[in-house]
Write an enzyme that holds these catalytic residues in place. Structure first.
Site, PDB file in Angstrom:
ATOM      1  N   LYS A 160      15.959 -19.988 -43.696  1.00  0.00           N
ATOM      2  CA  LYS A 160      16.097 -19.754 -45.133  1.00  0.00           C
ATOM      3  C   LYS A 160      16.024 -18.272 -45.479  1.00  0.00           C
ATOM      4  CE  LYS A 160      16.706 -21.862 -49.069  1.00  0.00           C
ATOM      5  NZ  LYS A 160      17.890 -22.698 -49.305  1.00  0.00           N
ATOM      6  N   ARG A 161      15.329 -17.501 -44.655  1.00  0.00           N
ATOM      7  CA  ARG A 161      15.216 -16.072 -44.986  1.00  0.00           C
ATOM      8  C   ARG A 161      16.564 -15.352 -44.881  1.00  0.00           C
ATOM      9  NH1 ARG A 161      13.266 -16.412 -39.766  1.00  0.00           N
ATOM     10  NH2 ARG A 161      14.246 -15.040 -38.224  1.00  0.00           N
TER      11      ARG A 161
END
Length: 465
Positions: free
Chosen positions: A241-242
């Site tokens: 997700k980063r």
């Protein structure tokens, strides 16, 4: 190979959105099946009832439909096949290739703790492997795996991989409550669905060895494996997700074309020479397993944007408008008027010249979609605040007598800029802000022709008075 030809499958777990890595796996399976004129099947691996949800299953369907990855026949629910999995386990018990293990969780953990203390591999060695008694106790069904020799996986991507049998335990096939484990269910389902090729992420490579042993224990042919390296982020670490959006629906909602996503996902780990931009039809024609690389592919958002822009420009105008219509309806439930549709399609070429995603197309079209008088955005307001209103007044007066044709308008405004001692951009920028209320738009000359003389002059008068 099945008598019916190539059969592939995509088998996601319905525990969340359709991950971008799963979407690529589905695409590779779909392309391989379509290339060979075979079948692409969908199986929902929903045996984990605590984590599987109908909403997640529907999200998988929606993601695949948006990507244009149609599957053959009905989707299969793994959970609904539990009786068949139990039947296969009984078949193995009857053949002596599996056995009932009555060891408790405490006994198994004690065995592993002793093994670790003695610096031995903590693989559980069940005392029930060759036992003949059947006590009235809870039990699991375990595979009676070979303890010597090697298990070979001949992988279409990774090559020949060998696993020493002494490093693999007698894995559980049925839990004490009678539910199948993932390992057994996958083998049985792939066999019953006539799957010939299992194309999936290389995090399943060890599973391939265990599933090979189960297939052999059942006397079944082992499908051809192709384990594809995972997708990494730009920093070389596993995509998370980063790094940005992970779910397919996020890219749909951002306004990327499905054709661009198919193109880009196909290029993540697979190639056809130096071709970067290609159609789905070309991908189907070209696809094979051999060009898939062994190294992880890196997700590059700039490349995706570039490809998306190319696909926007290559898409037929009427077809592109349909995608815009669907996007707008899905995002805010709005519909275009017949006049808006006509102008959109007729002048799509000037709108899509620089757009990379659908929202940028809508931004470009704002000059005829919005209602006058416009509320300028921040950039347009800044431009109008620093420009001389007198200059816009003088331009408006000059344009009242102009013949409303593209070349003539461009010449008029260039001459006006020279007469004012300004570069063309110093006139075009405030003209754009006045006509659209935005700092970004198509060519001001194109917009003036599309809007027509009276509407153009009216908009200039709105901001110059």
């Amino acid at each position: 190979m099945s008598a019916k030809g190539i059969v592939t499958r995509f088998a996601p777990s319905p525990t969340g959105y359709l991950h971008i890595g799963g979407a690529r796996t589905a695409l590779f399976n779909w392309l391989f099946a379509r290339h060979h004129g075979g079948k692409f099947l969908l199986r929902i691996e929903d045996t984990d009832r605590a984590r599987s949800t109908p909403e997640a299953t529907e999200a998988i369907y929606e993601g695949l439909r948006w990507l244009g990855l149609d599957w053959d026949g009905d989707a299969v629910s793994q959970f609904e096949r539990v009786a068949r999995h139990q039947e296969a386990a009984q078949q193995m018990l009857d053949a002596g290739t599996a056995y009932k293990c009555y060891s408790s969780k405490e006994e198994i953990e004690a065995f592993r703790e002793n093994a670790r203390a003695e610096k031995r591999p903590p693989l559980f060695q069940s005392p029930w492997r060759d036992a003949t008694e059947t006590p009235d106790l809870p039990f699991v069904v375990r595979l009676k795996a070979p303890k010597t020799g090697e298990t070979v996986v001949q992988d279409e991507v990774q090559g020949r991989i060998t696993f020493k049998n002494e490093t693999m335990d007698d894995l559980v096939l049925l839990r004490s409550d009678g539910t199948p484990t993932y390992m057994l269910a996958v083998v049985v389902d792939d066999h019953d669905m006539d799957v010939t090729h299992v194309i999936r992420g290389d995090d399943h490579l060890t599973n391939a060895a265990r599933q090979t042993l189960i297939s052999e224990a059942l006397g079944w042919d082992v499908p051809t494996f192709a384990h594809v390296p995972l997708i990494h982020g730009p920093d070389g670490k596993k995509l998370s997700k980063r790094h940005g959006a992970l779910g397919v629906e996020e890219y749909r909602d951002m306004g990327y074309l499905a054709a661009a996503m198919r193109n880009y996902l196909a290029r993540l780990g697979w190639s056809h020479g130096n071709d970067e931009f290609f159609t789905t039809e070309q991908a189907v024609q070209w696809f094979s397993l051999k060009p898939i690389g062994k190294s992880p592919a890196r997700f590059d958002f700039k490349k995706l944007e570039n490809l998306s822009g190319q696909h926007i420009r290559a898409t037929d105008n009427a077809a592109l408008f349909q995608e815009i219509e669907q996007y707008v309806a899905a995002q805010n439930g709005l519909e275009f008027t017949p006049d808006q549709k006509r102008v959109f399609v007729d002048h799509m070429d000037i709108l899509k010249a620089r757009a990379k995603i659908i929202p940028e197309l809508l931004d470009m079209a704002y000059f005829f979609l919005g209602n006058r008088p416009f509320t300028p955005d921040a950039k347009a307001s800044q431009i109008l605040d620093i420009v001389s209103r007198g200059m816009l007044n003088r331009l408006t007066s000059r344009l009242r007598d102009a013949k409303w044709e593209l070349e003539i308008l461009e010449a008029e405004i260039r001459e006006f800029a020279e007469g004012e001692g300004l570069k063309l951009g110093k006139v075009a920028q405030p003209l754009r802000a006045a006509l659209t209320g935005r700092g970004i738009s198509p060519s001001v000359f194109d917009m003036m022709v599309i809007l027509g003389k009276s509407e153009t002059l009216a908009r200039l008068e709105d901001v110059s008075t």
